[in-house]
Design a protein around this motif. Sequence first.
Motif, PDB file in Angstrom:
ATOM      1  N   UNK A 233       0.834  -1.200   0.000  1.00  0.00           N
ATOM      2  CA  UNK A 233       0.000   0.000   0.000  1.00  0.00           C
ATOM      3  C   UNK A 233       0.865   1.245   0.000  1.00  0.00           C
ATOM      4  N   UNK A 234       0.286   2.329  -0.419  1.00  0.00           N
ATOM      5  CA  UNK A 234       0.981   3.597  -0.439  1.00  0.00           C
ATOM      6  C   UNK A 234       1.212   4.053   0.996  1.00  0.00           C
ATOM      7  N   UNK A 235       2.381   4.559   1.255  1.00  0.00           N
ATOM      8  CA  UNK A 235       2.718   4.981   2.609  1.00  0.00           C
ATOM      9  C   UNK A 235       1.968   6.246   2.969  1.00  0.00           C
ATOM     10  N   UNK A 236       1.320   6.213   4.121  1.00  0.00           N
ATOM     11  CA  UNK A 236       0.645   7.389   4.652  1.00  0.00           C
ATOM     12  C   UNK A 236       1.171   7.609   6.067  1.00  0.00           C
ATOM     13  N   UNK A 237       1.697   8.791   6.331  1.00  0.00           N
ATOM     14  CA  UNK A 237       2.184   9.122   7.670  1.00  0.00           C
ATOM     15  C   UNK A 237       1.015   9.180   8.651  1.00  0.00           C
ATOM     16  N   UNK A 238       1.328   9.242   9.937  1.00  0.00           N
ATOM     17  CA  UNK A 238       0.272   9.232  10.956  1.00  0.00           C
ATOM     18  C   UNK A 238      -0.626  10.464  10.824  1.00  0.00           C
TER      19      UNK A 238
END
Length: 184
Positions: free
Chosen positions: A53-58
């Motif tokens: 999955x595409x990285x999403x920060x917090x």
Amino acid sequence: MSKPPIIPETSAAGIAVDPRTLERVIPESRRPDGTVRKQIKIRPGFTPQEDVRRFRGTRQAQMDANALPKGHIIGWAPPSQTAVPPASKAGMSKAQKKNEKRKEKRKEKREEPTKVKDNWDDDDEGEAEGASTPAASNSAEKAKEGAHTPENPNWAAAPDTKQDSKKGTDAEGLADKLEKLEVR
């Protein structure tokens, strides 16, 4: 422990959990020529590129979770239907009453069903029925205005007398040529 589903869900890469062994596998499939591909076991912990999955920060993930629907305006709530009472005619001005009557007439006209003809042949019948009305006869007279008459000459629509005489001789000449071409 619950049993896995009979038809397991697959990931984007086609990896599913084998219901008998509970291992991650790519199930066997059939090729277009009819041969069968073997089932492939996937090592524990391996994630193929299609499943990453595409990285999403917090903070980005938190913003996505708290995002409002598209087109939503902060602080706006749609008015309830019961809150708007119908306007009484006593408090309306003369122009407002007139506009209200117009709106009612338009609404009635929209609700009025339109006549749908059964087939295309009915077009001629409708014109014949409408021709008896005075409005239809006026439109028929206006159509005749473009025609050439002694009272209203229209030389663009007038028949050419010179060409008519030539047509008679041309037709006879054509008939003679066709007689000559006939095979006996």
